[in-house]
Design an enzyme around this catalytic site. Structure first.
Site, PDB file in Angstrom:
ATOM      1  N   ASP A  10      43.819 -23.374  49.149  1.00 21.78           N
ATOM      2  CA  ASP A  10      43.338 -24.398  48.243  1.00 21.78           C
ATOM      3  C   ASP A  10      43.978 -24.085  46.872  1.00 21.78           C
ATOM      4  OD1 ASP A  10      41.629 -26.405  47.059  1.00 21.78           O
ATOM      5  OD2 ASP A  10      40.460 -24.730  46.255  1.00 21.78           O
ATOM      6  N   ASP A  12      42.898 -25.603  43.312  1.00 25.44           N
ATOM      7  CA  ASP A  12      41.952 -25.504  42.186  1.00 25.44           C
ATOM      8  C   ASP A  12      40.889 -24.454  42.476  1.00 25.44           C
ATOM      9  OD1 ASP A  12      42.942 -27.657  40.477  1.00 25.44           O
ATOM     10  OD2 ASP A  12      42.268 -29.026  42.031  1.00 25.44           O
ATOM     11  N   GLY A  47      36.551 -29.863  45.629  1.00 23.51           N
ATOM     12  CA  GLY A  47      37.182 -30.234  46.902  1.00 23.51           C
ATOM     13  C   GLY A  47      37.127 -31.725  47.190  1.00 23.51           C
ATOM     14  N   ARG A  50      38.936 -37.534  43.538  1.00 24.09           N
ATOM     15  CA  ARG A  50      38.532 -37.995  42.201  1.00 24.09           C
ATOM     16  C   ARG A  50      37.476 -39.092  42.309  1.00 24.09           C
ATOM     17  NH1 ARG A  50      43.714 -39.674  39.124  1.00 24.09           N
ATOM     18  NH2 ARG A  50      44.407 -37.664  39.976  1.00 24.09           N
ATOM     19  N   SER A 117      43.817 -32.451  45.291  1.00 26.63           N
ATOM     20  CA  SER A 117      44.231 -32.950  43.972  1.00 26.63           C
ATOM     21  C   SER A 117      45.552 -33.710  43.980  1.00 26.63           C
ATOM     22  CB  SER A 117      44.344 -31.775  42.997  1.00 26.63           C
ATOM     23  OG  SER A 117      44.921 -32.228  41.789  1.00 26.63           O
ATOM     24  N   ASN A 119      47.022 -34.134  41.282  1.00 25.73           N
ATOM     25  CA  ASN A 119      47.762 -33.454  40.214  1.00 25.73           C
ATOM     26  C   ASN A 119      48.453 -32.185  40.703  1.00 25.73           C
ATOM     27  OD1 ASN A 119      47.119 -35.100  37.794  1.00 25.73           O
ATOM     28  ND2 ASN A 119      45.013 -34.540  38.293  1.00 25.73           N
ATOM     29  N   ASP A 171      37.583 -22.071  47.691  1.00 26.06           N
ATOM     30  CA  ASP A 171      36.465 -21.762  46.789  1.00 26.06           C
ATOM     31  C   ASP A 171      35.372 -22.831  46.838  1.00 26.06           C
ATOM     32  OD1 ASP A 171      37.922 -23.791  45.421  1.00 26.06           O
ATOM     33  OD2 ASP A 171      36.955 -23.188  43.555  1.00 26.06           O
TER      34      ASP A 171
HETATM   35  C1  BG6 Z   1      40.124 -30.660  44.042  1.00 23.55           C
HETATM   36  C2  BG6 Z   1      39.096 -30.211  43.029  1.00 23.55           C
HETATM   37  O1  BG6 Z   1      41.037 -29.635  44.254  1.00 23.55           O
HETATM   38  O2  BG6 Z   1      40.809 -31.818  43.591  1.00 23.55           O
HETATM   39  C3  BG6 Z   1      38.167 -31.379  42.679  1.00 23.55           C
HETATM   40  O3  BG6 Z   1      38.337 -29.145  43.560  1.00 23.55           O
HETATM   41  C4  BG6 Z   1      38.985 -32.573  42.224  1.00 23.55           C
HETATM   42  O4  BG6 Z   1      37.275 -30.956  41.661  1.00 23.55           O
HETATM   43  C5  BG6 Z   1      39.979 -32.943  43.318  1.00 23.55           C
HETATM   44  O5  BG6 Z   1      38.132 -33.698  41.966  1.00 23.55           O
HETATM   45  C6  BG6 Z   1      40.857 -34.121  42.937  1.00 23.55           C
HETATM   46  O6  BG6 Z   1      41.655 -33.742  41.860  1.00 23.55           O
HETATM   47  P1  BG6 Z   1      42.561 -34.700  41.010  1.00 23.55           P
HETATM   48  O7  BG6 Z   1      43.426 -33.744  40.228  1.00 23.55           O
HETATM   49  O8  BG6 Z   1      43.350 -35.550  41.962  1.00 23.55           O
HETATM   50  O9  BG6 Z   1      41.655 -35.522  40.152  1.00 23.55           O
HETATM   51 MG    MG Z   2      39.074 -25.492  45.001  1.00 24.36          MG
END
Ligand code: BG6
Ligand code: MG
Length: 216
Positions: A10, A12, A47, A50, A117, A119, A171
């Site tokens: 993972d 984040d 996890g 968004r 994510s 991002n 996590d």
């Molecule tokens: C996960 C995080 O890795 O990604 C979440 O644990 C988050 O908290 C999710 O909402 C989506 O992330 P992003 O960067 O696409 O908004």
């Molecule tokens: Mg995580």
């Protein structure tokens, strides 16, 4: 068991400490909506995608919003979040991560990222890990976010390794569930009182080693 053929990480909260940045950005949205939102609440968002995170916050406050309004909140949340993560550097890689990845590579164990994510590419580039992993699956490539196992199963498929030969490092409660539902062993990274469903739990990756993998 013997050593696994792959470790799927993972991102984040395991590779980089972005959990506080997500919390700050969601808290700004929750405050606007007058919805109480604590770090413990945030634990249950880890996890999730968004949009699913935003829906959970609305649920917490028993508030209903239109699809357009939800899209507006998630966009603004992401703008706050991206502003914070755009300042990340290799210094933001969590302790123990680089050493453990090196141990895996030295032993011929494949590595992948399995993150919800969207991002992910930005973060990996910012911290200098964009060419480190053998495969990357992120929120841009999945239809169902954790606790659905899709992200990890896609990671295993990209590596060409069977799910049962992969170990996930997570996590998030939702991520541990996703790994188990995908038929993978899971190392929980963090608090045992939260990650009880994992096969083994370490406080952070400085405590991770091949011996733990071998004993799973
Ligand atoms: C996960 C995080 O890795 O990604 C979440 O644990 C988050 O908290 C999710 O909402 C989506 O992330 P992003 O960067 O696409 O908004
Ligand atoms: Mg995580």
């Amino acid at each position: 068991m013997s050593l696994p053929k792959a470790c799927i990480f993972d991102l984040d909260g395991v590779i980089v400490d972005t959990v506080p940045a997500h919390y700050v950005a969601w808290k700004a949205m929750a405050d606007e909506l007058n919805i109480p939102f604590t770090e413990e609440d945030n634990e249950h968002l880890k996890g999730l995608s968004r949009t699913e995170s935003m829906l959970k916050i609305l649920e917490l406050g028993n508030v209903t919003k239109s699809e357009n309004e939800i899209a507006d909140y998630t966009t603004r949340k992401n703008n706050i979040y991206v502003e914070i993560i755009s300042k990340m550097t290799p210094q933001d890689i969590l302790p123990g991560v680089l050493d453990f990845i090196q141990q895996l590579k030295d032993n011929g164990i494949a590595t992948a990222i399995g993150s919800s994510s969207k991002n992910t590419p930005t973060i990996l580039k910012a911290v200098g890990l964009d060419t480190t992993f053998d495969a990357i699956v992120d929120g841009n490539q999945v239809t169902h976010s954790k606790p659905d196992p899709e992200v990890f199963l896609k990671g295993a498929a990209k590596l060409g390794i069977k799910p049962e030969e992969c170990v996930v490092l997570e996590d998030a409660i939702s991520g541990v569930e996703a790994a188990k539902r995908g038929g993978m062993k899971c190392v929980g990274v963090g608090d045992p009182s939260v990650l009880g469903a994992a096969d083994v739990i370490v406080p952070d990756l400085t405590k991770m080693n091949l011996g733990i993998l071998r004993n799973l």
